[in-house]
Design an enzyme around this catalytic site. Structure first.
Site, short mmCIF file in Angstrom:
data_model
loop_
_atom_site.label_atom_id
_atom_site.label_comp_id
_atom_site.label_asym_id
_atom_site.label_seq_id
_atom_site.Cartn_x
_atom_site.Cartn_y
_atom_site.Cartn_z
N ARG A 197 0.86 -1.19 0.00
CA ARG A 197 0.00 0.00 0.00
C ARG A 197 0.90 1.24 0.00
O ARG A 197 2.05 1.16 0.42
CB ARG A 197 -0.86 0.05 1.26
CG ARG A 197 -1.99 -0.95 1.29
CD ARG A 197 -2.75 -0.81 2.61
NE ARG A 197 -3.68 -1.91 2.82
CZ ARG A 197 -4.13 -2.31 4.01
NH1 ARG A 197 -3.71 -1.72 5.11
NH2 ARG A 197 -4.98 -3.30 4.11
N ARG B 101 -10.04 5.38 6.45
CA ARG B 101 -8.67 4.97 6.12
C ARG B 101 -8.44 4.98 4.60
O ARG B 101 -7.31 5.06 4.15
CB ARG B 101 -8.42 3.57 6.70
CG ARG B 101 -6.97 3.19 6.72
CD ARG B 101 -6.73 1.91 7.48
NE ARG B 101 -7.31 0.76 6.80
CZ ARG B 101 -7.22 -0.49 7.24
NH1 ARG B 101 -6.58 -0.75 8.36
NH2 ARG B 101 -7.76 -1.48 6.58
N ARG C 297 -15.07 -7.21 4.88
CA ARG C 297 -14.44 -6.95 6.18
C ARG C 297 -15.49 -6.76 7.28
O ARG C 297 -15.31 -7.22 8.41
CB ARG C 297 -13.51 -5.75 6.10
CG ARG C 297 -12.17 -6.11 5.49
CD ARG C 297 -11.27 -4.93 5.27
NE ARG C 297 -10.13 -5.32 4.45
CZ ARG C 297 -8.90 -5.52 4.91
NH1 ARG C 297 -8.63 -5.36 6.18
NH2 ARG C 297 -7.92 -5.89 4.11
#
Ligand SMILES: Nc1ncnc2c1ncn2[C@@H]1O[C@H](COP(=O)(O)OP(=O)(O)OP(=O)(O)O)[C@@H](O)[C@H]1O
Length: 237
Positions: free
Chosen positions: A82, A176, A187
């Site tokens: 990331r 985020r 998730r």
């Protein structure tokens, strides 16, 4: 203590301390040792887990600043890096093929396929740092924590990090900005199931909104309490 002091022990208010110590030693027939009374506590393995987005990384990053003597295990992963992540610091980024050959060589304590990517814990790194007296911190998802419990049993400390409620957790994941809508949905659904596994952990730490410091303090105190245990855990990797 060479010069034996066979005379009476001097009065406490008259003698200086070293004279008194020598007299006490002589009277007891043995000298006082400055060695520690008890052995050093065993190095701990601390497993930090919890649903996605509860703030595991945030807690761990603060703990890094708050406490010395910890080694934060760098996980190997086949997932893409990331933005801002550093190889060897955040993860060891390896290809799927490289990962599978690590599995074949039995170099991983535990590994799993998580959201389509492999993640695993290199054994040697843990051995090296435990050998140097460090406490080991492992950050794994719930599935990983369950596997580690099977492998390590009560020899490691398992800490479950949670947000104070589901809304906060989902807000954190959205803010985020690392997840697609599909991945967010997976998730969230997974997190709902995962919260049910809290009873397999030793401790729970609520990481409430704006109260990250409190969560970190609690983890720090848990480690202190574990180091003060009479019956120490004894992890062997
Ligand atoms: N106590 C807190 N208050 C407010 N925001 C927080 C708090 N703890 C963490 N956050 C923020 O929430 C987001 C998710 O936290 P983090 O990435 O640490 O979660 P995680 O549990 O490691 O997630 P994942 O398992 O998906 O990697 C981050 O943007 C982080 O800065």
């Amino acid at each position: 203590m060479g010069d034996s002091h066979s005379g009476p022990i001097p009065a406490l208010d008259k003698a200086d301390r070293s004279e008194l110590l020598r007299a006490l030693e002589s009277s007891l027939g043995s000298s006082f040792s400055s060695d520690p009374l008890l052995p050093n506590p065993n190095p701990l393995i601390i497993v930090i887990s919890g649903p996605s987005g509860v703030g595991k990384d945030a807690v761990i990053n603060k703990l890094r600043e708050a406490r010395e003597g910890l080694h934060f295990v760098v996980t190997a992963t086949s997932r893409a890096k990331r933005a801002g992540e550093v190889d060897g610091k955040d993860y060891y980024f390896v290809t799927k093929e490289e990962f599978l050959s690590m599995v074949e060589r039995d170099e991983l304590l535990e590994y799993a396929l998580v959201y389509g990517d492999y993640k695993g814990i290199p054994k040697q790194q843990i051995r090296d740092f435990m050998g140097k007296g460090f406490d080991i911190v492992l950050r794994v998802d719930i599935q990983g924590a369950q596997t580690l419990r099977r492998i390590l049993g009560k020899s490691a400390v398992f800490i479950f990090v949670v947000a104070e409620n589901e809304m906060t957790m989902v807000e954190r994941l959205i803010d985020r900005k690392t997840e697609s809508v599909e991945s967010l949905l997976v998730r969230i659904a997974t997190a709902r199931e995962e919260v049910k596994h809290v009873n397999k952990f030793d401790y729970v730490v609520v990481n409430a909104k704006g109260k990250l410091e409190n969560a970190v303090k609690l983890v720090d105190s848990i480690i202190d309490a574990e180091k003060a245990k009479v019956w120490q855990r004894n992890a062997v990797i």
